[in-house]
Design an enzyme around this catalytic site. Structure first.
Site, short mmCIF file in Angstrom:
data_model
loop_
_atom_site.label_atom_id
_atom_site.label_comp_id
_atom_site.label_asym_id
_atom_site.label_seq_id
_atom_site.Cartn_x
_atom_site.Cartn_y
_atom_site.Cartn_z
N GLY A 91 34.57 -8.42 35.00
CA GLY A 91 33.30 -7.89 34.04
C GLY A 91 34.19 -7.62 32.86
CB SER A 186 37.71 -13.10 26.82
OG SER A 186 38.12 -13.22 28.03
CE1 TYR A 187 31.92 -11.29 31.97
CE2 TYR A 187 30.49 -10.22 30.30
CZ TYR A 187 30.56 -10.73 31.43
OH TYR A 187 29.62 -10.61 32.49
CG ASP A 344 43.57 -18.59 27.53
OD1 ASP A 344 44.34 -17.94 28.41
OD2 ASP A 344 42.42 -18.66 27.46
CG HIS A 397 42.70 -15.16 26.58
ND1 HIS A 397 41.84 -16.09 27.02
CD2 HIS A 397 42.07 -13.84 26.64
CE1 HIS A 397 40.72 -15.49 27.29
NE2 HIS A 397 40.77 -14.01 27.17
#
Length: 422
Positions: A91, A186-187, A344, A397
């Site tokens: 998370g 990303s998240y 990535d 990334h």
């Protein structure tokens, strides 16, 4: 960061050049505003705030005004979230200050951990940038209630971020009505769509444009755990990082339907062992073996200093910096930490492509190369109905860290509502 020439072009900003003291604190509409040590009088206004979101809940945000100010200048919020390692992603948990000080903000921390250098390709060259620490407990943000840490989730994070934006616009009404964009990575593949939905839903409920949201952009998005895991293994295989036998074992034993059998986990573990010790954020980059002796780094195919995140972490844990930011006012003992393109392997390009297949969108403009300001192929782009997918060639990334010029070109096109240049 960048090429040797680019690094030499950056103007070094030291305490001796601009004075050893941080600027004095000033107050604007009840919010503490300061300028960071070694930053004073170097760029257009930059302001740090400790902002009350709700009772006992505080966020840290950083605003960087665009170099050329106009009444119609766009406002953009940047929310940086976690890098996940499948299949057991834990998370969100990364600080937006990582995005600010390693990727797209106006400054980078130098190797001495004390002084700063200008970022030639900072995104506040083309937009006002607002970096938000979210949810509570990430970076310098905190809460007086432990329940805010124990019960956090995507929905509450979106609700808190929306409350923050409304309060922020009330305190700084000069930004009301301006075109607003949300960017992240990303998240952020979860946080950004949910925040955007919250904004649009409340605009409809209130029958007025509370936030003039015009678009969202997500870099290397983490969207779905099963899709990301399957895509990561396929990425390993297509980049000659694992054997044909192991790739086949994963395909035969993993259904990627939220259930991972023992045989599946064994196959994935073997894939992780075969790929070896590499930086999954950039599979061609070197590791930071000793941040105290950066000159001893192993040779890398990129010009990125692999120890840059350690310089930033050391800088943000300096007491004078935290005082200037009005951060860690509760005296927490643990130090600040950041978080536990097409190169990535964390959220690989294959994952995005698989997700696009699931959406089944109509193609409006076919796949083509796009070019950056250096006349090199910056990546590739395809336009779907309501969505644009673009790659950044040679980026990991954190795309702007590895390809800052190309990232700025892509971001500028996004703000203009255009495809990146041919």
């Amino acid at each position: 960061m960048g090429t040797q020439g680019e690094r030499e072009e950056r103007r070094k900003i030291s305490g001796k050049e601009k004075g050893e003291e941080a600027c004095k604190m000033r107050t604007k509409r009840g919010i503490d505003v300061v300028e960071s040590p070694a930053v004073a009088q170097t760029v257009r206004p930059q302001r740090w705030w400790r902002h009350l979101v709700g009772e006992g809940l505080r966020r840290i945000e950083w605003e960087c005004e665009v170099e050329e100010i106009s009444s119609t200048t766009r406002a953009t919020a940047f929310t940086k979230q976690i890098s996940v390692t499948p299949p057991n992603s834990t998370g969100p948990g990364c600080s937006s200050l990582g995005g600010a000080m390693l990727e797209i903000g106006p400054f980078f921390v130098n190797r001495d951990n004390k002084t700063l250098s200008r970022n030639k390709y900072a995104w506040n060259n083309v937009a006002n940038m607002l970096f938000l620490e979210s949810p509570a407990g990430v970076g310098f943000s905190y809460s007086n209630r432990t329940s805010d840490y124990n019960n956090t989730g995507d929905r509450s994070t979106a609700a808190d971020a929306y409350t923050f934006l409304i309060n922020w616009l009330e305190r700084f009404p000069e930004y009301k009505g301006r075109r607003f964009f949300i960017t992240g990575e990303s998240y952020g593949g979860h946080y950004i769509p949910q925040l955007a939905n919250t904004i649009l839903s409340n605009n409809k409920i209130m029958n007025t444009t509370m936030v003039n949201l015009k678009g969202v952009a997500i870099g290397n998005a983490y969207l779905d755990d099963d899709t990301n895991t399957r895509a990561t293994i396929d990425y390993y295989w297509t980049h000659a990082m694992i054997s044909k036998e192991t790739h086949k074992a994963v395909q035969e034993n993993c259904s990627f339907n939220r259930t991972y059998t023992g045989l599946c986990r064994t196959a994935i573990e073997e894939a992780n062992n075969e790929k070896g010790l590499i930086d999954q954020s950039n599979i061609y980059a070197s590791f930071c073996w000793d941040a105290s002796a950066p000159q001893q780094q192993h040779a890398s195919v990129t010009n990125i200093d692999p120890c840059a995140s350690y310089y930033m972490q050391s800088y943000l844990n300096r007491q004078e910096v935290q005082r200037a930011f009005h951060a860690n006012t509760t005296g927490l003992k643990q130090p600040w930490s950041d978080c536990s393109g097409d190169i990535d392997a964390v959220c690989p390009v294959t994952s995005t492509l698989y997700s696009l297949d699931i959406l089944g969108l109509q193609i409006n403009s076919s796949w083509r190369a796009w070019y950056s300001d250096d006349n090199e192929v910056g990546g590739y782009v395809v336009e779907y109905k309501g969505l644009v997918f673009a790659t950044v060639r040679g980026a990991g990334h954190m795309v702007p860290t590895y390809q800052p010029q190309r990232a700025l070109t892509l971001f500028s096109s996004f703000l203009q509502g255009k495809l990146p240049p041919e």
